[in-house]
Motif scaffolding. Structure first.
Motif, PDB file in Angstrom:
ATOM      1  N   PRO A 140      36.705  24.387  40.763  1.00 34.72           N
ATOM      2  CA  PRO A 140      36.305  23.445  41.812  1.00 34.72           C
ATOM      3  C   PRO A 140      36.410  21.993  41.345  1.00 34.72           C
ATOM      4  O   PRO A 140      36.207  21.685  40.167  1.00 34.72           O
ATOM      5  CB  PRO A 140      34.859  23.848  42.113  1.00 34.72           C
ATOM      6  CG  PRO A 140      34.398  24.565  40.894  1.00 34.72           C
ATOM      7  CD  PRO A 140      35.586  25.240  40.320  1.00 34.72           C
ATOM      8  N   VAL A 141      36.713  21.107  42.303  1.00 36.29           N
ATOM      9  CA  VAL A 141      36.853  19.678  42.025  1.00 36.29           C
ATOM     10  C   VAL A 141      36.005  18.908  43.036  1.00 36.29           C
ATOM     11  O   VAL A 141      35.981  19.245  44.227  1.00 36.29           O
ATOM     12  CB  VAL A 141      38.324  19.233  42.122  1.00 36.29           C
ATOM     13  CG1 VAL A 141      38.446  17.714  41.972  1.00 36.29           C
ATOM     14  CG2 VAL A 141      39.154  19.928  41.058  1.00 36.29           C
ATOM     15  N   THR A 142      35.308  17.881  42.557  1.00 32.43           N
ATOM     16  CA  THR A 142      34.447  17.058  43.412  1.00 32.43           C
ATOM     17  C   THR A 142      35.034  15.655  43.527  1.00 32.43           C
ATOM     18  O   THR A 142      35.425  15.048  42.528  1.00 32.43           O
ATOM     19  CB  THR A 142      33.023  16.976  42.840  1.00 32.43           C
ATOM     20  OG1 THR A 142      32.493  18.302  42.740  1.00 32.43           O
ATOM     21  CG2 THR A 142      32.123  16.141  43.745  1.00 32.43           C
ATOM     22  N   VAL A 143      35.068  15.148  44.758  1.00 34.08           N
ATOM     23  CA  VAL A 143      35.574  13.805  45.036  1.00 34.08           C
ATOM     24  C   VAL A 143      34.501  13.052  45.808  1.00 34.08           C
ATOM     25  O   VAL A 143      33.949  13.568  46.797  1.00 34.08           O
ATOM     26  CB  VAL A 143      36.884  13.854  45.846  1.00 34.08           C
ATOM     27  CG1 VAL A 143      37.327  12.443  46.237  1.00 34.08           C
ATOM     28  CG2 VAL A 143      37.976  14.549  45.045  1.00 34.08           C
ATOM     29  N   VAL A 144      34.213  11.830  45.378  1.00 34.60           N
ATOM     30  CA  VAL A 144      33.219  10.978  46.041  1.00 34.60           C
ATOM     31  C   VAL A 144      33.950   9.831  46.727  1.00 34.60           C
ATOM     32  O   VAL A 144      34.743   9.115  46.089  1.00 34.60           O
ATOM     33  CB  VAL A 144      32.186  10.432  45.038  1.00 34.60           C
ATOM     34  CG1 VAL A 144      31.184   9.513  45.737  1.00 34.60           C
ATOM     35  CG2 VAL A 144      31.465  11.594  44.348  1.00 34.60           C
ATOM     36  N   ILE A 145      33.695   9.650  48.013  1.00 32.47           N
ATOM     37  CA  ILE A 145      34.309   8.563  48.760  1.00 32.47           C
ATOM     38  C   ILE A 145      33.684   7.245  48.296  1.00 32.47           C
ATOM     39  O   ILE A 145      32.454   7.109  48.275  1.00 32.47           O
ATOM     40  CB  ILE A 145      34.116   8.752  50.267  1.00 32.47           C
ATOM     41  CG1 ILE A 145      34.622  10.131  50.702  1.00 32.47           C
ATOM     42  CG2 ILE A 145      34.823   7.656  51.046  1.00 32.47           C
ATOM     43  CD1 ILE A 145      36.084  10.367  50.454  1.00 32.47           C
ATOM     44  N   PRO A 146      34.481   6.289  47.904  1.00 33.22           N
ATOM     45  CA  PRO A 146      33.904   5.019  47.416  1.00 33.22           C
ATOM     46  C   PRO A 146      33.267   4.220  48.548  1.00 33.22           C
ATOM     47  O   PRO A 146      33.514   4.458  49.730  1.00 33.22           O
ATOM     48  CB  PRO A 146      35.113   4.291  46.829  1.00 33.22           C
ATOM     49  CG  PRO A 146      36.293   4.870  47.558  1.00 33.22           C
ATOM     50  CD  PRO A 146      35.951   6.293  47.840  1.00 33.22           C
TER      51      PRO A 146
END
Length: 212
Positions: A84-90
């Motif tokens: 799994p990969v986590t991405v945070v919207i800036p």
């Protein structure tokens, strides 16, 4: 006291919801690639917005996705066989559109070892092991194939091939031609002996009658 706690919880939820809605909307767009090879896309990846009640989205068969999120939302990318990969919207996205190339790495899951033992007890295993017949190796198989008994059995059971039939027919045809032009000696024929003896006897009788 219970009413006061309930009111405080409702107020806190309202404040959190108000703060949540204060965050600007962003169009989140991107393509998901294999981390080991950026030329290979990963299709049908599940995307979960953990900041918005775990709303679930999905990439298409080309790994492409596009949906609306809020700034500072946390999104989790998951797929079978990948970590799994986590991405945070800036925050403070100027164009109200955020594009990302998401890389997910293949993950190998080692399954537990399963050992199959078809015998109920070790005594049954020993019995089967002692009585087991070991298969012949290539040398033993070749030796058995050239044994006299094996060759004789094959000669009596296997049909003739085309070459053998042609040779047999040619030999028979040759023998027929030779026998048709040969002269048979009557002395070699036992059936002709009776006729020869009778001819000699008749000749002796005729000579005796003429002398008288």
């Amino acid at each position: 006291m219970k009413k006061l706690i309930t009111i405080l919880l409702v107020f806190a939820s309202f404040v959190a919801f108000a703060q949540r809605n204060d965050k600007p909307l962003v169009q989140f767009t991107g393509v998901i690639f294999n981390a080991d090879s950026t030329n290979v896309v990963v299709p049908f990846v599940n995307i979960t917005n953990q900041s918005n009640k775990d709303a679930v989205y999905s990439a298409n068969y080309k790994g492409y996705f596009s949906f609306v999120v809020h700034e500072q939302d946390t999104l989790k990318f998951t797929a079978v066989g990948y970590a799994p990969v986590t991405v945070v919207i800036p925050a403070k996205v100027t164009s109200k559109s955020y594009t990302a190339q998401v890389l997910i790495k293949p993950q190998i899951n080692n399954l537990p070892v399963v050992r199959l033992f078809p015998w109920a007890t070790t005594d049954e295993f020993r019995k089967d092991f002692v009585s087991a017949r070991i298969a012949d190796d290539d040398l033993e198989v070749a030796r058995k194939n050239i044994m006299r008994a094996t060759l004789f059995a094959s000669q009596n059971t296997l049909p003739r091939d085309g070459h053998e039939i042609q040779s047999a027919n040619a030999n028979q045809f040759h023998n027929n031609i030779v026998n048709s032009h040969s002269i048979t000696n009557p002395l070699l024929n036992p059936l002709a002996w009776g006729s020869l003896i009778k001819s000699i006897s008749d000749g002796d009788k005729s000579r005796g009658s003429s002398s008288n």
